[in-house]
Scaffold this motif. Structure first.
Motif, PDB file in Angstrom:
ATOM      1  N   ALA A   1       0.828  -1.199   0.000  1.00 50.18           N
ATOM      2  CA  ALA A   1       0.000   0.000   0.000  1.00 50.18           C
ATOM      3  C   ALA A   1       0.868   1.257   0.000  1.00 50.18           C
ATOM      4  CB  ALA A   1      -0.937  -0.010   1.198  1.00 50.18           C
ATOM      5  N   GLU A   2       2.004   1.227   0.700  1.00 50.28           N
ATOM      6  CA  GLU A   2       2.884   2.394   0.722  1.00 50.28           C
ATOM      7  C   GLU A   2       3.442   2.677  -0.663  1.00 50.28           C
ATOM      8  OE1 GLU A   2       3.390   4.320   3.412  1.00 50.28           O
ATOM      9  OE2 GLU A   2       2.155   3.045   4.707  1.00 50.28           O
TER      10      GLU A   2
ATOM     11  N   ASN B   1       0.621   3.933  -2.902  1.00 51.59           N
ATOM     12  CA  ASN B   1       0.239   5.302  -2.563  1.00 51.59           C
ATOM     13  C   ASN B   1       1.390   6.273  -2.747  1.00 51.59           C
ATOM     14  OD1 ASN B   1      -2.457   4.807  -1.837  1.00 51.59           O
ATOM     15  ND2 ASN B   1      -1.803   3.975   0.130  1.00 51.59           N
ATOM     16  N   GLU B   2       2.450   5.825  -3.373  1.00 51.89           N
ATOM     17  CA  GLU B   2       3.622   6.636  -3.684  1.00 51.89           C
ATOM     18  C   GLU B   2       4.308   7.188  -2.444  1.00 51.89           C
ATOM     19  OE1 GLU B   2       3.433   8.953  -7.293  1.00 51.89           O
ATOM     20  OE2 GLU B   2       1.308   8.434  -7.513  1.00 51.89           O
ATOM     21  N   ASN B   3       4.198   6.453  -1.347  1.00 52.88           N
ATOM     22  CA  ASN B   3       4.939   6.820  -0.144  1.00 52.88           C
ATOM     23  C   ASN B   3       6.291   6.125  -0.091  1.00 52.88           C
ATOM     24  OD1 ASN B   3       2.897   8.425   0.797  1.00 52.88           O
ATOM     25  ND2 ASN B   3       1.912   6.755   1.929  1.00 52.88           N
TER      26      ASN B   3
ATOM     27  N   PHE C   1      -0.869   6.552 -12.102  1.00 51.78           N
ATOM     28  CA  PHE C   1       0.099   5.817 -11.270  1.00 51.78           C
ATOM     29  C   PHE C   1       0.803   4.752 -12.100  1.00 51.78           C
ATOM     30  CE2 PHE C   1       0.970   2.006  -8.707  1.00 51.78           C
ATOM     31  CZ  PHE C   1       1.900   2.517  -7.807  1.00 51.78           C
TER      32      PHE C   1
ATOM     33  N   SER D   1       1.581   5.578  10.071  1.00 50.15           N
ATOM     34  CA  SER D   1       0.311   6.278   9.899  1.00 50.15           C
ATOM     35  C   SER D   1      -0.752   5.851  10.915  1.00 50.15           C
ATOM     36  CB  SER D   1      -0.217   6.044   8.477  1.00 50.15           C
ATOM     37  OG  SER D   1      -0.427   4.670   8.270  1.00 50.15           O
TER      38      SER D   1
ATOM     39  N   GLN E   1      -6.763   1.499  -1.811  1.00 48.70           N
ATOM     40  CA  GLN E   1      -5.894   2.663  -1.629  1.00 48.70           C
ATOM     41  C   GLN E   1      -6.336   3.486  -0.435  1.00 48.70           C
ATOM     42  OE1 GLN E   1      -5.634   1.168  -4.249  1.00 48.70           O
ATOM     43  NE2 GLN E   1      -4.315   2.063  -5.820  1.00 48.70           N
ATOM     44  N   GLU E   2      -7.649   3.722  -0.365  1.00 49.51           N
ATOM     45  CA  GLU E   2      -8.157   4.589   0.704  1.00 49.51           C
ATOM     46  C   GLU E   2      -8.013   3.917   2.061  1.00 49.51           C
ATOM     47  OE1 GLU E   2     -11.529   6.948  -1.906  1.00 49.51           O
ATOM     48  OE2 GLU E   2     -11.966   4.970  -1.098  1.00 49.51           O
TER      49      GLU E   2
ATOM     50  N   ASN F   1      -4.343   4.363   2.883  1.00 47.77           N
ATOM     51  CA  ASN F   1      -3.771   5.703   2.813  1.00 47.77           C
ATOM     52  C   ASN F   1      -4.437   6.686   3.769  1.00 47.77           C
ATOM     53  OD1 ASN F   1      -1.705   7.142   1.723  1.00 47.77           O
ATOM     54  ND2 ASN F   1      -2.905   7.976   0.031  1.00 47.77           N
TER      55      ASN F   1
END
Lengths: 453, 294, 297
Positions: free
Chosen positions: A285-286, A289-291, A315, B129, C59-60, C63
Motif C-alpha cells: 500500500a505504501e 500510494n507513492e509513499n 500511477f 500512519s 488505496q483509501e 492511505n
C-alpha cells in the motif's frame, strides 16, 4: 403462545434443511461400490471412488483462486472445466475453491487422512517433497514426454521433479524484479542503479529527502527473503543457494556476507519504519500510494501497473522495474533472477480415475498457456508466443528478461523442506530486525537444514 | 427429596447425551492426537514410532518454552483484567439508569470476527500512519514505538486488543450473575446500614464467588490456548517474540508439516491447562462456600 | 400452589424501601457516567470504523486515517460481494448451523448442569471434570482425527458435522458458565417443589429452566458469537459451495497475492449486522433475573 409457534416453525424449518442436506448427499453417492466412506458428489474428500451407472466419472479439483479476489483466474479455470466437460461427456468435474492459506491447511488434513482430491495444485520442491515421498502424487512423465513435450519453458519443471520423475506440472512462472516509481526517481535526479553502491546512494538520497526508499513487509518473511537471496546470488553466483540447500550446508562465506549486507540496508533505514511488523499488504500500500520509491516483488504484481482497472492510469505510467544491481567482486550475473514456477497441477496417486485426471491436467496446461497472460496477467510456465497476443509493454519486457535469464534461483523457502522453510522465515525476520547476528543466522539455518526435515 | 433427586434413570437421561457427544467428538480425536505424539510423522509418509522422542525434544526446545511463557503471561494478565471487568459489572448492576444499554454496548467488539478486530488494531498500531503514533507525534514524541515490530512491547500491544475484545464477555457473565442475586438479600444489608462498597465487597462478590471461580478458569485456559488474534496480527513474530503455545503448535503441525511434534505440543498444552486449573481450584477452594440456601 | 411457595422462598427476606441517595454521591455519579459512557463509545467505534472500511477501496483503506471519509462511498463493494460468491446461500447456512447448534448446546448443557449441580450421584465429580478438561483442548490438535472420524461416518460435507462439532466443543464452556448460576439457586426451591409432588422433569422444565433464563440467554449469545465466526471446521469439513457459511465469504476476497479489502469489509459488515441484531434482542432477556423467572414459570 405466538412465540412458541414461531419457535416450533423455526425448528421445523431447520430440521427440514438438515434432512434435505443429508438427503442430497445420499442421492449423489448412489451407485458407489460401497468400499469407502464417500458422500456428496461435490465433495473432494470422496476421492471419486464413485462411478454412476451411466459410466460417468466424477473428478474432484481443488484450486486456490477465489471468485472474489482472483476473478480472472477463477473464470479461466471455470471455462476450462466447462469446455473439458463438453468435450468429454462422461467426465464431470466438481470444483472446490479455498484461499491460499486455507488451501494449504486443508491439503495437509486431506493428505493426512488419505483423501486428496483427484486433481489439485501444489508448490514446488520442498513443499511437495513429503507428498512425493509418501506416494501421494502420481508421476506425470508420460504427459511431459508425450503431448506436452517441448511446451514448457526450460527448467520450469525441475522444481517438481524428484529422481527423474515429475510429479506436477507448473502453471505459473515468476521472477522478482525491483519495481520503482519513475516520478520519484526523476524528482531527485536518480537513475536505475547498476551497482550496489548506486543503490546505496539512491537510498541515501531518498532518506535525506524524507522519502521512504523501499516498501518491505517483514511480517511476511518471504518478502525479506527476496532481498537476502539477491545479495547471496550477486555475491556467490549461480549455484550458491541451490547447492547450500541440496547439500544441507549453509556455511558458505557468501551466505554469511549476504546476511551482513541485509543488515547494512536495515541500518541505513532503507526499509519502512517498523517494517518487521508490517505485512506485505501494508507495505505494498505504501508503494501504491507513492509513499515509497521501490518495491521488490514477484511479477504477479504487474497487473497492478498495467491492466488493473482499479488502479489509476496516472500511477501505472510512473512504474518501471529494474534488475537487482551487481556487487563489486561478486560472482553473480545481473541476469540472475530470484523466482521460479509458482503452483503446479498434481494428480493424486490414489485417484480411481488417474487416466481421466491426467487427461484433464494436460488439457488444462495447454488451455491455460493460451489465455492466462492475456486474460489474467499470469505468466504461464509454458512458452508464450508474444507475437500472437497483444500485451502491455511491461509484460513483454519481463518475458524478454525471462528469455535472457542466465539463471533463475527458486525461492529459498520453497526449496527448503517444510521444517527448514518455516525456520528460514523466522530467521530472516530475526536477521532483519537485528535480533540475531549474521553468524547466528548462518549457524541456526545450517543446523535446521542438517536435520533434513 | 433425596430419592427424587438421585433417580438414576433421570440422571442418565440428562447427562448421557452430553457425555457421549463430548467423548466422541472431543476426546476420541484427542486420544488419537496423543497417539500421534509418539510418532515421527509428517502427515503423509509412514509413521515412525519414536516413543517419548517428541516429548524429549520438547523439553529441550527453547522455542516451545518461550511460547509457553508467553501463554502463561497472557493467562496471568487476563486473570488480572477480570478485576476490572468485575468492577464495571458491579457498577452497572447497581441502580444506574442506562446501565442496561451500556452493558449491551460493551459486548459489541466481541461480535466482530477476529479478522475485523485484527485489521482495526493493525491500523491503530501502524508504525507511521497509525492512530497511536499519530497522536504521539502530535504531542511531540520523537521516536515513536514500532508496536508490533519491537520484541519488548509486542506482547503488550497484543494484550490490549484482547483485553478490549473480551471485556463485554466477562462483564456480561458477571452482570447476569449479579442480577441473579435476590434483591431482598441486598435490601436486608442496606437496612442494616451497610454502604454500597461494603455491600459490593461483602455480599455481592461472595455470592457470585462460584461464577468468579469459573471465569478465572475460563480466562486462564482460554488464554493458554488463545491463538487467532495473535496469529493474524503478528504471526507469532517478530522472531517468535509473540509466539504462544497454540500458534507454535499450529506452525509446527501445519507449516512445518511435523504432525507428530505438533501433536506432542498440543498434548503438552492440555497438560499445562490441567495443572493450571488444578492450581486455581486449590487456591480458591479454601474459601468458604457462601450461598443462600445450600 | 407451587408458585406461591417459590415466591416465598425467593423473597424470604422482607422487602423494604431504599433510602434516598446522599448528595455527595451525586458528583461521583457524574464522573462515573462520563467514564462509563466514554468506554461505551470506545467499544462502539469499531462498528463505525468497519462501516467506513467497507465503503473504501484498497488505496483509501491504507492511505487514509481509519476514521476518515472516503472520496465517495463505494457501495459497489457491497454489490461486488453480492455478485461474486453465493453470499445468500452462505447466509442461510450460517443462520441454520448457528441456530441449531446454539439450541442443542444450551439444551444439553442445561440438562447436564442440572444433573451435575442439583442431583445426587456418585460420578458427579469425574463427569464434571470430563467437561472441564474438554474446554482445554485446542481445536487444531483435534482437527485431523476429527476429519477422519467424520469421513468414516460419512458426515463430510454435511452440516451435521458442523453442528455436532460446535455443540461438543462449546458444551464445556456453556456448562461452566451455567455452573455458577445453578450452584446459586436456593435449595428451598427444589425442596418446595418436591414436597408438592413435582417429578424431576417437572421441576426442571417448569421451575429451573425458567429461573435460569438469564444464564441460558448469556450462554446462547456466547455460543452464537463463536459459531457464527468459526471457520476452521467449515473449511475442513465442508467442501461444496452450497454448504459453506458466511466466514467463507470473507476468504473469497483473499487472493493468492493480493486482497480486496473493501469487499472483505463489506462481507464483514453483512455478517456482523444479523448477529448484532440477534444480540440486542436476546440480551434484553438477561435482565429478567431470578424473581421474574420464578413468577413467570
Amino acid at each position: 403462545m405466538k412465540r412458541k409457534t414461531l419457535a416450533f416453525m423455526l425448528l421445523f424449518a431447520a430440521l427440514t434443511w438438515v434432512l434435505a442436506a443429508c438427503g442430497g448427499s445420499g442421492k449423489d453417492s448412489g451407485g458407489g461400490n460401497g468400499s469407502g466412506p464417500e458422500n456428496s458428489g461435490a465433495s473432494s474428500e470422496a476421492s471419486s471412488r464413485e462411478t454412476s451407472p451411466g459410466g460417468e466419472v466424477t473428478l474432484n479439483l481443488m484450486h486456490l483462486w477465489p471468485e472474489g479476489s482472483n476473478f480472472a483466474q477463477y473464470k479461466i479455470v471455470s471455462s476450462i472445466v466447462e469446455q473439458f466437460q463438453q468435450e468429454n461427456e462422461n467426465i464431470k468435474i466438481s470444483v472446490e475453491v479455498l484461499d491460499n492459506e486455507q488451501y494449504k491447511d486443508k491439503l495437509k488434513v486431506l493428505s493426512a487422512s488419505n483423501s486428496l482430491p483427484d486433481i489439485g495444485f501444489t508448490w514446488a520442491a520442498g513443499f511437495m517433497e513429503p507428498y512425493v515421498k509418501g506416494n501421494e502424487f502420481a508421476p506425470l512423465n508420460d504427459l511431459l514426454e508425450g503431448e506436452l513435450k517441448g511446451q514448457f519453458v526450460a527448467g520450469t519443471t525441475e522444481g517438481y521433479t524428484f529422481d527423474g520423475t515429475t510429479y506436477a506440472l507448473p502453471v505459473e512462472l515468476n521472477i522478482v524484479p525491483v519495481f520503482y516509481n519513475k516520478a520519484i526517481f526523476a524528482e531527485y535526479g536518480l537513475e536505475v542503479p547498476k551497482t550496489y553502491e548506486d543503490l546505496k546512494e539512491i537510498i541515501q538520497t531518498l532518506n535525506n529527502n524524507g522519502v521512504n526508499p523501499v516498501a518491505l513487509g517483514g511480517k511476511d518473511a518471504w518478502t525479506a527473503s527476496f532481498w537476502y537471496m539477491y545479495f547471496a546470488d550477486r555475491l556467490g553466483g549461480d549455484n550458491l543457494m541451490d547447492e547450500a540447500v541440496a547439500n544441507e550446508d549453509f556455511t558458505a562465506p557468501e551466505l554469511r556476507e549476504a546476511a551482513v549486507y541485509a543488515q547494512e540496508l536495515v541500518d541505513m533505514n532503507a526499509f519502512l519504519k517498523g517494517f518487521v511488523g508490517l505485512s506485505n499488504e501494508e507495505a505494498k500500500a505504501e508503494f501504491m500510494n507513492e509513499n515509497a520509491a521501490m518495491y521488490m516483488m514477484g511479477a504477479w504484481e504487474v497487473p497492478n501497473y498495467t491492466t488493473n482497472p482499479d488502479v489509476p492510469q496516472e500511477f501505472k505510467d510512473k512504474i518501471g522495474f529494474f534488475k537487482f544491481p551487481v556487487m563489486e567482486d561478486g560472482r553473480g550475473n545481473v541476469n540472475n533472477w530470484v523466482g521460479g514456477p509458482g503452483v503446479g497441477l498434481f494428480v493424486s496417486e490414489n485417484s480411481k480415475h488417474k487416466e481421466e485426471a491426467k487427461k484433464f491436467v494436460s488439457y488444462f496446461v495447454q488451455k491455460w498457456g493460451e489465455i492466462s497472460v492475456s486474460e489474467a496477467g499470469v505468466i504461464p510456465a509454458t512458452k508464450v508466443d508474444t507475437n500472437a497476443v497483444s500485451l502491455p509493454q511491461m509484460y513483454i519486457d519481463l518475458l524478454n528478461e525471462l528469455n535472457n535469464a542466465n539463471k533463475v534461483t527458486l525461492y529459498l523457502d520453497v526449496q527448503m523442506k517444510p521444517v527448514a522453510s518455516e525456520e528460514h522465515h523466522n530467521l530472516i525476520q530475526a536477521l532483519f530486525s537485528k535480533d540475531i547476528t549474521p553468524d547466528e543466522f548462518i549457524s541456526r539455518q545450517d543446523a535446521v537444514l542438517k536435520e533434513g526435515k | 427429596m433425596n430419592k427424587v433427586m438421585s433417580n438414576k434413570a433421570v440422571i442418565a437421561l440428562y447427562v448421557l447425551p452430553s457425555v457421549l457427544l463430548i467423548l466422541s467428538i472431543v476426546y476420541l480425536p484427542i486420544l488419537f492426537t496423543g497417539y500421534y505424539g509418539f510418532f515421527d510423522w509428517n502427515g503423509v509418509s509412514d509413521m515412525q514410532f519414536t516413543g517419548l522422542g517428541n516429548y524429549k525434544k520438547l523439553l529441550r526446545d527453547q522455542q516451545f518454552w518461550n511460547s509457553a511463557w508467553h501463554s502463561l503471561w497472557f493467562a496471568l494478565m487476563s486473570t488480572l483484567s477480570l478485576i476490572a471487568y468485575l468492577l464495571v459489572a458491579l457498577l452497572l448492576s447497581g441502580k444506574l439508569s442506562g446501565s442496561n444499554l451500556l452493558r449491551k454496548i460493551y459486548l459489541v467488539p466481541m461480535l466482530l470476527s477476529s479478522v475485523a478486530i485484527a485489521q482495526l488494531w493493525l491500523k491503530v498500531y501502524h508504525p507511521s500512519s497509525g492512530i497511536l503514533n499519530t497522536i504521539l507525534e502530535f504531542i511531540g514524541v520523537q521516536n515513536t514505538p514500532n508496536w508490533l515490530a519491537d520484541p519488548d512491547i509486542v506482547l503488550w500491544a497484543i494484550f490490549v486488543p484482547i483485553l478490549w475484545q473480551y471485556a463485554g464477555f466477562y462483564i456480561l457473565i458477571y452482570y447476569a450473575a449479579l442480577k441473579n442475586i435476590p434483591e431482598a438479600v441486598i435490601e436486608a444489608a442496606r437496612i442494616d446500614g451497610a454502604n454500597p462498597l461494603v455491600i459490593a465487597w461483602r455480599i455481592k462478590v461472595p455470592l457470585i464467588s462460584e461464577v468468579i471461580k469459573v471465569t478465572v478458569v475460563l480466562a486462564v485456559v482460554g488464554s493458554l490456548k488463545y491463538f487467532d488474534l495473535i496469529y493474524i496480527m503478528t504471526g507469532g513474530g517478530p522472531n517468535r517474540a509473540s509466539e504462544v503455545m497454540a500458534s507454535y503448535m499450529y506452525s509446527k503441525a501445519f507449516k512445518s508439516f511435523d504432525f507428530g511434534y505438533g501433536s506432542s505440543i498440543g498434548f503438552s498444552l492440555l497438560l499445562i491447562c490441567l495443572v493450571a486449573t488444578w492450581l486455581i481450584r486449590m487456591l480458591t477452594a479454601s474459601r468458604d462456600k457462601i450461598q443462600y440456601g445450600g | 400452589m407451587i408458585k406461591t411457595r417459590l415466591i416465598m422462598a425467593a423473597t424470604s427476606v422482607v422487602f423494604v424501601n431504599r433510602t434516598a441517595p446522599r448528595l455527595g454521591s451525586k458528583i461521583g455519579r457524574g464522573i462515573l457516567y462520563i467514564i462509563l459512557i466514554a468506554a461505551a463509545i470506545v467499544q462502539l467505534l469499531p462498528l463505525v470504523w468497519l462501516l467506513l472500511f467497507s465503503l473504501k477501496n484498497n488505496q483509501e483503506i491504507f492511505n487514509l486515517p481509519p476514521f476518515a471519509l472516503p472520496e465517495r462511498f463505494r457501495w459497489e463493494n457491497y454489490s461486488n460481494v453480492w455478485s461474486h460468491g453465493k453470499i445468500d446461500t452462505y447466509f442461510v447456512n450460517s443462520v441454520m448451523v448457528t441456530a441449531l447448534s446454539v439450541l442443542l448446546t444450551v439444551l444439553l448443557a442445561s440438562f447436564a448442569t442440572f444433573a451435575l449441580t442439583r442431583m445426587n450421584w456418585k460420578w458427579r465429580a469425574p463427569v464434571l471434570g470430563l467437561f472441564m478438561v474438554g474446554y482445554m483442548i485446542p481445536i487444531h490438535s483435534a482437527l485431523i482425527p476429527l476429519f477422519i472420524l467424520f469421513r468414516n461416518i460419512q458426515l463430510i460435507d454435511n452440516p451435521l458435522s458442523l453442528i455436532l462439532s460446535y455443540t461438543a466443543f462449546n458444551l464445556p464452556i456453556t456448562i461452566m458458565i451455567m455452573l455458577g448460576f445453578y450452584y446459586a439457586l436456593p435449595r428451598e426451591i427444589e425442596e418446595a417443589a418436591v414436597m408438592d409432588g413435582c417429578s424431576v422433569h417437572q421441576l426442571f422444565f417448569q421451575i429451573i429452566l425458567p429461573m435460569t433464563t438469564s444464564v441460558m440467554v448469556t450462554a446462547a449469545i456466547i455460543n452464537m458469537i463463536y459459531n457464527w465466526n468459526e471457520f476452521v471446521f467449515v473449511n475442513t469439513f465442508i467442501s461444496s459451495d452450497a454448504r459453506k457459511t458466511l466466514t467463507v465469504g470473507v476468504q473469497n476476497f483473499v487472493g493468492q497475492y493480493s486482497m480486496d479489502w473493501g469487499a472483505i469489509g463489506a462481507t464483514l459488515m453483512i455478517s456482523t449486522i444479523p448477529v448484532l441484531l440477534a444480540y440486542f434482542i436476546m440480551s434484553n432477556r438477561i435482565v429478567e433475573g431470578i424473581a421474574a423467572g420464578s413468577v413467570k414459570g
